[in-house]
Design a protein around this motif. Sequence first.
Motif, short mmCIF file in Angstrom:
data_model
loop_
_atom_site.label_atom_id
_atom_site.label_comp_id
_atom_site.label_asym_id
_atom_site.label_seq_id
_atom_site.Cartn_x
_atom_site.Cartn_y
_atom_site.Cartn_z
N LEU A 172 0.12 -6.90 -8.38
CA LEU A 172 -0.18 -5.48 -8.54
C LEU A 172 -1.58 -5.16 -8.04
CD1 LEU A 172 1.27 -5.00 -12.14
CD2 LEU A 172 2.32 -4.24 -10.00
N THR A 173 -2.56 -5.97 -8.44
CA THR A 173 -3.94 -5.73 -8.02
C THR A 173 -4.11 -6.00 -6.54
OG1 THR A 173 -4.68 -6.38 -10.23
CG2 THR A 173 -6.35 -6.30 -8.50
N LYS A 174 -3.42 -7.01 -6.00
CA LYS A 174 -3.51 -7.31 -4.57
C LYS A 174 -3.09 -6.09 -3.75
CE LYS A 174 -2.12 -11.32 -3.17
NZ LYS A 174 -1.27 -12.46 -2.72
N ARG A 175 -2.05 -5.44 -4.20
CA ARG A 175 -1.60 -4.24 -3.47
C ARG A 175 -2.69 -3.17 -3.48
NH1 ARG A 175 2.92 -1.82 -1.64
NH2 ARG A 175 2.94 0.45 -1.69
N HIS A 176 -3.36 -3.01 -4.63
CA HIS A 176 -4.44 -2.02 -4.71
C HIS A 176 -5.61 -2.41 -3.79
CE1 HIS A 176 -2.42 0.19 -7.76
NE2 HIS A 176 -2.59 -0.70 -8.73
N ILE A 177 -5.93 -3.72 -3.74
CA ILE A 177 -7.02 -4.17 -2.88
C ILE A 177 -6.68 -3.92 -1.41
CG2 ILE A 177 -8.29 -6.20 -2.08
CD1 ILE A 177 -9.23 -5.22 -4.75
N VAL A 178 -5.43 -4.18 -1.04
CA VAL A 178 -4.99 -3.90 0.33
C VAL A 178 -5.17 -2.41 0.63
CG1 VAL A 178 -2.96 -3.74 1.82
CG2 VAL A 178 -3.41 -5.84 0.54
N ASP A 179 -4.74 -1.56 -0.29
CA ASP A 179 -4.88 -0.12 -0.09
C ASP A 179 -6.35 0.27 0.01
OD1 ASP A 179 -2.13 0.12 -0.20
OD2 ASP A 179 -2.08 0.74 -2.30
N GLN A 180 -7.20 -0.36 -0.83
CA GLN A 180 -8.61 0.01 -0.84
C GLN A 180 -9.30 -0.39 0.46
OE1 GLN A 180 -10.49 1.89 -2.54
NE2 GLN A 180 -12.27 1.33 -1.28
N LEU A 181 -9.05 -1.61 0.95
CA LEU A 181 -9.67 -2.04 2.20
C LEU A 181 -9.20 -1.17 3.37
CD1 LEU A 181 -9.60 -5.93 1.87
CD2 LEU A 181 -11.56 -4.40 1.64
N ALA A 182 -7.93 -0.77 3.33
CA ALA A 182 -7.46 0.15 4.36
C ALA A 182 -8.18 1.50 4.26
CB ALA A 182 -5.95 0.35 4.22
N ALA A 183 -8.43 1.95 3.02
CA ALA A 183 -9.14 3.22 2.82
C ALA A 183 -10.59 3.10 3.28
CB ALA A 183 -9.08 3.63 1.35
N VAL A 184 -11.22 1.95 3.04
CA VAL A 184 -12.59 1.71 3.51
C VAL A 184 -12.65 1.84 5.03
CG1 VAL A 184 -14.35 -0.08 3.78
CG2 VAL A 184 -13.31 0.31 1.54
N ALA A 185 -11.68 1.24 5.71
CA ALA A 185 -11.65 1.33 7.18
C ALA A 185 -11.44 2.76 7.64
CB ALA A 185 -10.56 0.41 7.72
N ARG A 186 -10.61 3.51 6.92
CA ARG A 186 -10.36 4.91 7.31
C ARG A 186 -11.62 5.76 7.17
NH1 ARG A 186 -5.36 4.05 4.59
NH2 ARG A 186 -6.16 5.05 2.70
N GLN A 187 -12.56 5.32 6.35
CA GLN A 187 -13.82 6.04 6.20
C GLN A 187 -14.82 5.69 7.31
OE1 GLN A 187 -15.21 5.02 2.26
NE2 GLN A 187 -13.34 5.79 1.27
N GLY A 188 -14.39 4.85 8.26
CA GLY A 188 -15.25 4.51 9.38
C GLY A 188 -16.07 3.27 9.17
#
Length: 509
Positions: A172-188
Amino acid sequence: MNAVAEIRNLRVEIGGRAIVDGVNLQVVPGKITALVGASGSGKTTTGLALLGEYPAGARVTGDVRVPDALVGYVPQHPGSVLNPARGVGALLSDIARGQVRHLLRSERRSAARQRIVQALSLAQLPEPDAVLRRYPHQLSGGQQQRVVLAQALLLGADVVVADEPTTGQDALTKRHIVDQLAAVARQGIAVVLLSHDLDVVRALADEVLVMSGGRVVESGPAQRLWLAPRHPWTRELLATGTTLAEPAQEEPGDAVLRVDRLSARHSRTTVLRITDALALRAGECLAVVGRSGSGKTTLARCLAGLHRDHDGDILLDGIPLPRSLRARTREELAAVQYVFQDARAAFDEHRPVLDQVARTAIRLRGATPADARTEALGTLTALGLPDELVRRRPAHLSGGELQRAALARALLARPRVLICDEITSGLDTVTRRAILDLLAALLRERTDLALVLITHDLDTAALAARIAVLDAGELVEQGTAQQVLTSPRHPFTVSLMRTAVRTTAEAWP
């Protein structure tokens, strides 16, 4: 798009041996670049080069350019960078206060608090008030990792080097971490991902560099590399990604360890409560799964005598074990051995690894120094660690190599119960398969040995004969591996299995 950081022809030598040789890397804003490879292949050394950090005594040539960029680092072993004497709230407040100095004095406290809460939320740490009151040793390995990630987010880095960020994380947490790192990249923000988790790499990476022996043997867009790998090592790395070790024997022997009515506390807070009996039999492997902070490591530490603030009975061959490690006899210490998730913190940084592994046989079994060193070398070699490497100090070994050395040290005690806390989480797929095969072989050969696997990896849990599921400090389900994995009964177990399947399915088209 111009690179925010760049490495050209990097070579790092220690004692005349190149641990990184001719590596080139471009870090682009908003993109995720993944470095994959076996433990000791040079991933972490390459990532740390972006911070200007190198092993002591290293000879460095090549060019590392990080013009006007702030680089944040999330290490594989988070406990090594968290001050054990300071609470999490104090650690994060130090950073947050530096970010709000431009505000009026009356506004700084609330602004700093808001930034901390936001960072903890982005790092997938719920209930921030409870986390902020704790010290690092009161957090699980996964929680420690997310605190360090929150530190990097607070700093506002232009580049984030994430060294095994999903190591020790539940599905469950791994999925959130994947989403978060993707969101970090989307912020440039540029992300450099160092990982053994191929599902995560495939889900996230724009570009992949495959490393072996300090060199980049293959690189390219993630989709091309997975669909048509060109180098033999890349093909081997991908081909073993979902292979499992053989299961433990189906007819275990008598109960070796039994837990009855266990209740463990951190200060005044109850963090683990087991009301049903939990038995571990000779020749059996029990996997303990659950989210980070669910009590898995606390259970393991209670069994090993490392967490004495608990009630209830822990019986070895029907005889109660003392709660404290210091109260246990040499035979009891040898009987229950613990392999820690953070292997680096478990070694003395000033002494060669071989000496520390051999010392177990000397202290707990009375072996002579010569016999202990011979046995230690044989065990380390069987785990893929060569003679020349283990004569070095721990700083010269990778995290995965130290995990294998820690396993060898525990095996030299010839234990009755072997507790492995996320020992495959920092290993590449090839080495992970070898470790699981070794553990399965141990259970076949040592009919008096019982194995406890603390893990977030459901593929690793499939090695076990039985699985126990913890949620929020409660034992919510236990049964055979087949029953729990295929027909879970408790709602939390159902959600855990569904999330794991969904994460993998989305990562692998």
